[in-house]
Design a protein around this motif. Structure first.
Motif, PDB file in Angstrom:
ATOM      1  N   PRO A  76      16.058 -40.232 -19.959  1.00 38.82           N
ATOM      2  CA  PRO A  76      16.559 -41.528 -19.475  1.00 38.82           C
ATOM      3  C   PRO A  76      15.728 -42.066 -18.314  1.00 38.82           C
ATOM      4  O   PRO A  76      15.341 -41.333 -17.403  1.00 38.82           O
ATOM      5  N   TRP A  77      15.466 -43.372 -18.369  1.00 40.87           N
ATOM      6  CA  TRP A  77      14.570 -43.971 -17.385  1.00 40.87           C
ATOM      7  C   TRP A  77      15.198 -44.114 -16.014  1.00 40.87           C
ATOM      8  O   TRP A  77      14.486 -44.087 -15.008  1.00 40.87           O
ATOM      9  N   MET A  78      16.487 -44.272 -15.941  1.00 39.81           N
ATOM     10  CA  MET A  78      17.125 -44.468 -14.639  1.00 39.81           C
ATOM     11  C   MET A  78      16.772 -43.354 -13.650  1.00 39.81           C
ATOM     12  O   MET A  78      16.359 -43.627 -12.524  1.00 39.81           O
ATOM     13  N   PRO A  79      16.919 -42.097 -14.031  1.00 35.78           N
ATOM     14  CA  PRO A  79      16.599 -41.027 -13.083  1.00 35.78           C
ATOM     15  C   PRO A  79      15.205 -40.430 -13.316  1.00 35.78           C
ATOM     16  O   PRO A  79      14.929 -39.312 -12.861  1.00 35.78           O
ATOM     17  N   TYR A  80      14.301 -41.146 -14.015  1.00 36.80           N
ATOM     18  CA  TYR A  80      13.063 -40.509 -14.495  1.00 36.80           C
ATOM     19  C   TYR A  80      12.247 -39.894 -13.354  1.00 36.80           C
ATOM     20  O   TYR A  80      11.690 -38.800 -13.514  1.00 36.80           O
ATOM     21  N   HIS A  81      12.191 -40.559 -12.212  1.00 33.14           N
ATOM     22  CA  HIS A  81      11.380 -40.002 -11.118  1.00 33.14           C
ATOM     23  C   HIS A  81      11.890 -38.626 -10.686  1.00 33.14           C
ATOM     24  O   HIS A  81      11.126 -37.799 -10.192  1.00 33.14           O
ATOM     25  N   GLU A  82      13.178 -38.369 -10.910  1.00 32.86           N
ATOM     26  CA  GLU A  82      13.746 -37.077 -10.519  1.00 32.86           C
ATOM     27  C   GLU A  82      13.206 -35.937 -11.394  1.00 32.86           C
ATOM     28  O   GLU A  82      13.219 -34.777 -10.968  1.00 32.86           O
ATOM     29  N   PHE A  83      12.740 -36.253 -12.618  1.00 38.48           N
ATOM     30  CA  PHE A  83      12.179 -35.223 -13.484  1.00 38.48           C
ATOM     31  C   PHE A  83      10.877 -34.655 -12.917  1.00 38.48           C
ATOM     32  O   PHE A  83      10.429 -33.585 -13.335  1.00 38.48           O
ATOM     33  N   LEU A  84      10.261 -35.377 -11.972  1.00 41.55           N
ATOM     34  CA  LEU A  84       8.970 -34.976 -11.416  1.00 41.55           C
ATOM     35  C   LEU A  84       9.098 -34.246 -10.078  1.00 41.55           C
ATOM     36  O   LEU A  84       8.154 -33.596  -9.634  1.00 41.55           O
ATOM     37  N   THR A  85      10.249 -34.358  -9.453  1.00 40.62           N
ATOM     38  CA  THR A  85      10.371 -33.969  -8.047  1.00 40.62           C
ATOM     39  C   THR A  85      10.164 -32.483  -7.809  1.00 40.62           C
ATOM     40  O   THR A  85       9.386 -32.085  -6.926  1.00 40.62           O
ATOM     41  N   ASN A  86      10.835 -31.621  -8.563  1.00 39.31           N
ATOM     42  CA  ASN A  86      10.745 -30.186  -8.296  1.00 39.31           C
ATOM     43  C   ASN A  86       9.328 -29.663  -8.480  1.00 39.31           C
ATOM     44  O   ASN A  86       8.823 -28.889  -7.649  1.00 39.31           O
TER      45      ASN A  86
END
Length: 419
Positions: A76-86
């Protein structure tokens, strides 16, 4: 012990536990179908083969769902930046709270200076290294000018000593000790783009903070190359791009770090947009601004998903292999490159990058006496892609993800014939 033979290089490649990664990248080829010898990952990393698949997934979901892809897409695009954080936090040695992927490098530096460059009439000067990358110089000069200060008086350069190329940390200490009451900010490149010198980030933070200066680091040539341990270093902020060692494609998004000690300070001045507003009430359009905590609190706009998909394709490779293994190979591969260069029987060349592996990334800057750009042109004609910097330096970066020991051996053999 290194050996200057093709057999040795090929044996090292056979024993390399990361050698399989090379096949996962698109290697540019010459007209005969032979791989280029590509040594410019310090300018633009090669494309992982899985990048196309990652981007295609988002294109397919855009076609399938339209706006509903923000919630219904496979990712999902809404939280997509969170997929990169860790993954990104591991690469730069930060806590997830401290990191966000957004914008591009110089844009992020300006947004961070809105918060961390708060000059007064007495304490307003900015320290950079004398041979900082030009965009850093332009950025701090424009910040000085924006705040009404003279750029000549307000900019302090940390310079190498006469006859030297590398910076000495004790010289920075002297500058800050003598002028610290007038210095508001140190903005230093963690790995210098020209010499490849990896500076002691933690020591820089200690020097700046001793005089109540803010400390920021430009990691354009560090992220994905060295292990900066940003949280432990104590620097106030950092920013980097992802298209060099992080292999995310030309002009792709950058990343930023804001230390945890600032994470909960909602009174820090900053520019605002709807994407650094509290995500729980972001779409209730009539709420007063409620800034998010941590690195996310510097976002402005919803992110470009196609660029983030390319970054995710690369970060998944870093996640699988780990920076420790990549850094270990990098030190060995660059060490072999240095060894072979030093075996060339000529007084025309000198490596200006530090010889201590702990004080450099994978870049070697090779100074060639009485050379001009024609040497770089001849290398290119031999399908060796390096980077020429005036007046007489060839920058070469054997990247551990896709360069081999044989690449390094063959490059040096051709360089010998050209010299």
């Amino acid at each position: 012990m290194y050996k200057p033979t093709l057999d040795y290089a090929q044996q090292q490649d056979k024993e390399d536990k990361l050698a399989h990664l090379r096949a996962q990248f698109h290697i540019p080829k010459d007209p005969k179908g032979n791989d280029w010898l590509y040594f410019t990952g310090n300018s633009l990393g090669l494309q992982p083969k899985q990048t196309q698949q990652y981007i295609q997934q988002e294109l397919d979901d855009w076609a399938k769902y339209g706006v509903e892809g923000h919630f219904e897409a496979r990712n999902p695009w809404m939280p997509y930046h969170e997929f990169l954080t860790n993954s990104m936090a591991k690469i730069v040695g930060a806590k997830p709270l401290e990191v966000v992927v957004m914008n591009t490098l110089t844009t992020n530096l300006h947004l961070l200076m809105v918060s961390f460059y708060q000059p007064t009439k007495a304490k307003y000067k900015i320290v950079i290294e004398s041979d900082a990358f030009p965009s850093d110089r332009y950025a701090v000069q424009s910040q000085l000018k924006f705040h009404g200060f003279d750029t000549e008086e307000g900019l302090i350069e940390w310079k190498p000593r006469e006859g030297e190329e590398l910076l000495r940390i004790e010289d920075l200490e002297k500058v800050v000790d003598e002028q610290g009451d007038e210095i508001a900010l140190l903005l230093i490149g963690g790995v210098n783009y020209y010499t490849g010198q990896y500076l002691d980030i933690k020591r820089i933070a200690e020097i700046g903070h001793a005089k109540n200066c803010m400390v920021g680091i430009d990691l354009a040539h560090g992220a994905g190359n060295i292990s900066p341990k940003l949280h432990d270093s104590g620097v106030d902020f950092a920013a980097w791009c992802t298209y060099k060692y992080l292999n995310s494609g030309p002009g792709s998004l950058g990343g930023l770090f804001v230390h945890e000690k600032h994470a909960h300070n909602k009174d820090l001045p900053r520019f605002a947009g709807w994407w650094n507003h509290n995500k729980e009430t972001r779409f209730n359009m009539r709420q007063p601004f409620d800034v998010m905590e941590g690195g996310e609190g510097w976002q402005l706009s919803n992110p470009p998903i196609l660029s983030m998909a390319a970054i995710r394709a690369s970060l998944d490779m870093f996640e699988e292999e780990g920076m420790e293994a990549l850094r270990a190979k990098s030190e060995k591969l660059t060490g072999y490159f240095e060894y072979l260069i030093n075996q060339i029987d000529t007084d025309r060349i000198k490596i200006i990058t530090p010889s201590n592996p702990k004080e450099r990334g994978c870049q070697l800057s090779i100074q060639v006496k009485n050379a001009d750009k024609s040497l770089h042109k001849k290398l290119t004609e031999n399908n060796i892609i390096t980077d020429w910097r005036e007046p007489d330096v060839i920058r070469c970066a054997p990247v551990p993800m896709y360069n081999s020991f044989e690449d390094v051996y063959r490059m040096v053999e051709i360089l010998k014939t050209l010299l």
